[in-house]
Design a protein around this motif. Structure first.
Motif, short mmCIF file in Angstrom:
data_model
loop_
_atom_site.label_atom_id
_atom_site.label_comp_id
_atom_site.label_asym_id
_atom_site.label_seq_id
_atom_site.Cartn_x
_atom_site.Cartn_y
_atom_site.Cartn_z
N GLU A 170 -14.70 10.87 5.03
CA GLU A 170 -14.21 10.75 3.66
C GLU A 170 -12.73 10.36 3.62
O GLU A 170 -12.32 9.52 2.80
N THR A 171 -11.95 10.94 4.51
CA THR A 171 -10.51 10.65 4.54
C THR A 171 -10.25 9.21 4.96
O THR A 171 -9.41 8.51 4.36
N LEU A 172 -10.96 8.74 5.98
CA LEU A 172 -10.79 7.36 6.42
C LEU A 172 -11.13 6.36 5.32
O LEU A 172 -10.42 5.39 5.10
N ILE A 173 -12.24 6.62 4.62
CA ILE A 173 -12.65 5.70 3.55
C ILE A 173 -11.65 5.74 2.40
O ILE A 173 -11.28 4.69 1.83
N HIS A 174 -11.17 6.91 2.07
CA HIS A 174 -10.17 7.07 1.02
C HIS A 174 -8.90 6.28 1.37
O HIS A 174 -8.33 5.57 0.52
N LEU A 175 -8.48 6.37 2.61
CA LEU A 175 -7.28 5.65 3.06
C LEU A 175 -7.53 4.14 3.14
O LEU A 175 -6.64 3.34 2.87
N LYS A 176 -8.75 3.77 3.50
CA LYS A 176 -9.09 2.35 3.54
C LYS A 176 -9.02 1.74 2.14
O LYS A 176 -8.52 0.62 1.96
N GLU A 177 -9.53 2.45 1.16
CA GLU A 177 -9.48 1.96 -0.22
C GLU A 177 -8.05 1.78 -0.71
O GLU A 177 -7.77 0.92 -1.55
N ALA A 178 -7.14 2.55 -0.15
CA ALA A 178 -5.72 2.44 -0.53
C ALA A 178 -4.98 1.38 0.28
O ALA A 178 -3.79 1.16 0.08
N GLY A 179 -5.69 0.74 1.23
CA GLY A 179 -5.05 -0.28 2.06
C GLY A 179 -4.25 0.29 3.22
O GLY A 179 -3.46 -0.43 3.84
N ILE A 180 -4.46 1.56 3.55
CA ILE A 180 -3.67 2.24 4.58
C ILE A 180 -4.32 2.13 5.95
O ILE A 180 -3.64 2.05 6.98
N THR A 181 -5.66 2.16 6.00
CA THR A 181 -6.37 2.05 7.27
C THR A 181 -7.38 0.91 7.20
O THR A 181 -7.75 0.45 6.12
N GLY A 206 0.46 -0.89 5.53
CA GLY A 206 0.48 0.53 5.24
C GLY A 206 1.39 1.33 6.15
O GLY A 206 1.77 2.46 5.81
N TYR A 207 1.78 0.76 7.28
CA TYR A 207 2.50 1.52 8.30
C TYR A 207 3.83 2.12 7.83
O TYR A 207 4.08 3.32 8.09
N PRO A 208 4.70 1.38 7.14
CA PRO A 208 5.98 2.00 6.73
C PRO A 208 5.78 3.24 5.86
O PRO A 208 6.46 4.25 6.05
N PRO A 246 0.82 -1.22 0.00
CA PRO A 246 0.00 0.00 0.00
C PRO A 246 0.85 1.27 0.00
O PRO A 246 1.89 1.34 0.66
N LYS A 247 0.38 2.25 -0.73
CA LYS A 247 1.05 3.55 -0.78
C LYS A 247 0.02 4.65 -0.52
O LYS A 247 -1.15 4.51 -0.85
N LEU A 248 0.49 5.73 0.07
CA LEU A 248 -0.38 6.88 0.28
C LEU A 248 -0.82 7.43 -1.08
O LEU A 248 -0.01 7.46 -2.02
N PRO A 249 -2.07 7.82 -1.20
CA PRO A 249 -2.50 8.46 -2.44
C PRO A 249 -1.60 9.64 -2.78
O PRO A 249 -1.15 10.37 -1.89
N ALA A 250 -1.35 9.84 -4.05
CA ALA A 250 -0.44 10.92 -4.48
C ALA A 250 -0.92 12.29 -4.02
O ALA A 250 -0.12 13.19 -3.77
N GLU A 251 -2.25 12.43 -3.89
CA GLU A 251 -2.80 13.73 -3.51
C GLU A 251 -2.91 13.91 -2.00
O GLU A 251 -3.47 14.90 -1.52
#
Length: 341
Positions: free
Chosen positions: A299-310, A323-325, A258-263
């Motif tokens: 919205e932020t939590l769901i966005h991060l969940k879709e990216a595998g971060i949360t 997602g932690y690193p 998982p990577k943080l969204p570019a935006e």
């Protein structure tokens, strides 16, 4: 099922024995001279589970953390009623005794002051490394006896993964890199020549920063049943020995983590920093603590969940192992307070 057999997530029972050895000098001291010890660990490093196992082995009192509402109300009866039993205690979750809020720091300061002064008797506190970094700025004292877990380097990961994969009777695997066939994890009992070794474990140790929970999660993600197509014909000719099974390891540069969204910017940073400082929070409390509108938090939590971060477990939102690193690197590059691990 096979994945869970050959690379289970750490259970930490053996680490409790190692902790006991390290605590022996402290346990031999007079309680009045040094009543308090602390075990600090990064997320997914198992520090709380280790303390729980150690507490069971020693038959000390295990103290459960307060609710967020009790923290805001500065309520300490959950602790003081327990220590009245005049028995040594273990409290694995110091990060759950504060909230980053004007009214949310009184309780943790009071607890640490009392514990440091010996008013709560002999005890061991476990603390998330992010909370420890933050509390260093809001509490004036310093715990004199503090331990942490040694990071796993390449050799440490090699030994741990070998023990998990090869120790049980009847297991005979090869772990080879899927693009070039290099050995990734040799069987310590085999006399077979492994040839040139892959650099995968070295890269894994660096990526996880020695955090075993993170490393095991990435290792599980990398394992697969088939090699790259470029190796398929060669493997078909080479592997006639049915007594061994080859488990293929995705090359590090091909591994999809998982990577943080570019935006990702301020809202993602606020949410992720809040989750790490408190080792997970419910949506309700995130909305109360963060300088964001309630809808933007969702919205932020769901966005991060879709990216595998949360992810959300039992109504608590938290950062994922995989997602932690990336989260830590993102917060550090954004000049947020990070832990020392």
């Amino acid at each position: 099922r096979q994945l869970n057999r050959i690379v289970p997530y750490p259970q930490w029972e053996e680490a409790a024995g190692s902790l006991n050895e390290e605590l022996e000098p402290w346990l031999e001291l007079d309680e009045k001279n040094l009543p308090l010890a602390m075990l600090v660990g990064s997320p997914f490093s198992g520090y709380a589970d280790i303390l729980n196992n150690w507490c069971d082995q020693r038959n000390w009192i295990l103290i459960e953390p307060p609710s967020p509402q009790q923290v805001m109300n500065n309520e300490d009866s959950w602790l003081t009623e327990t220590v009245k039993e005049n028995r040594p205690w273990v409290f694995p979750g110091l990060e759950k005794t504060y909230l980053r809020h004007a009214e949310g720091l009184r309780l943790v300061r009071k607890i640490l002051d009392q514990a440091y002064a010996g008013k709560l008797g002999r005890g061991i506190i476990g603390c998330n490394s992010w909370a420890r970094a933050y509390l260093g700025y809001v509490w004036h004292g310093k715990i004199p006896y503090t331990l942490t877990l040694q990071a796993f380097d390449q050799e440490g990961l090699l030994q741990y993964l070998q023990k998990a994969a090869f120790n049980p009777t009847g297991r005979n695997f090869r772990f080879r890199q899927a693009d070039n066939g290099k050995c990734v994890l040799p069987n310590p009992e085999s006399e077979e020549s492994v040839g040139e070794m892959s650099s995968f474990l070295q890269l894994l140790a660096a990526y996880s920063r020695g955090n075993l929970g993170v490393a095991v999660d990435a290792w599980r993600t990398a394992l697969r049943a088939e090699p790259d197509q470029i190796l398929a014909e060669e493997v078909e000719k080479e592997e006639r020995d049915l007594s061994q099974q080859t488990i293929w390891v995705t090359p590090w540069e091909q591994l999809k983590l998982p990577k943080l969204p570019a935006e990702a910017k301020h809202s993602e940073a606020f949410v992720l920093h809040g989750l790490l400082l408190h080792n997970g929070l419910s949506l309700e409390w995130l909305q109360q603590l963060l300088p964001m509108t309630p809808n933007l938090v969702i919205e932020t939590l769901i966005h991060l969940k879709e990216a595998g971060i949360t992810q959300q477990r039992n109504e608590i939102w938290e950062v994922t192992r995989s997602g932690y690193p990336g989260v830590r690197q993102f917060l550090q590059s954004s000049r947020y307070l990070v832990d020392k691990f």
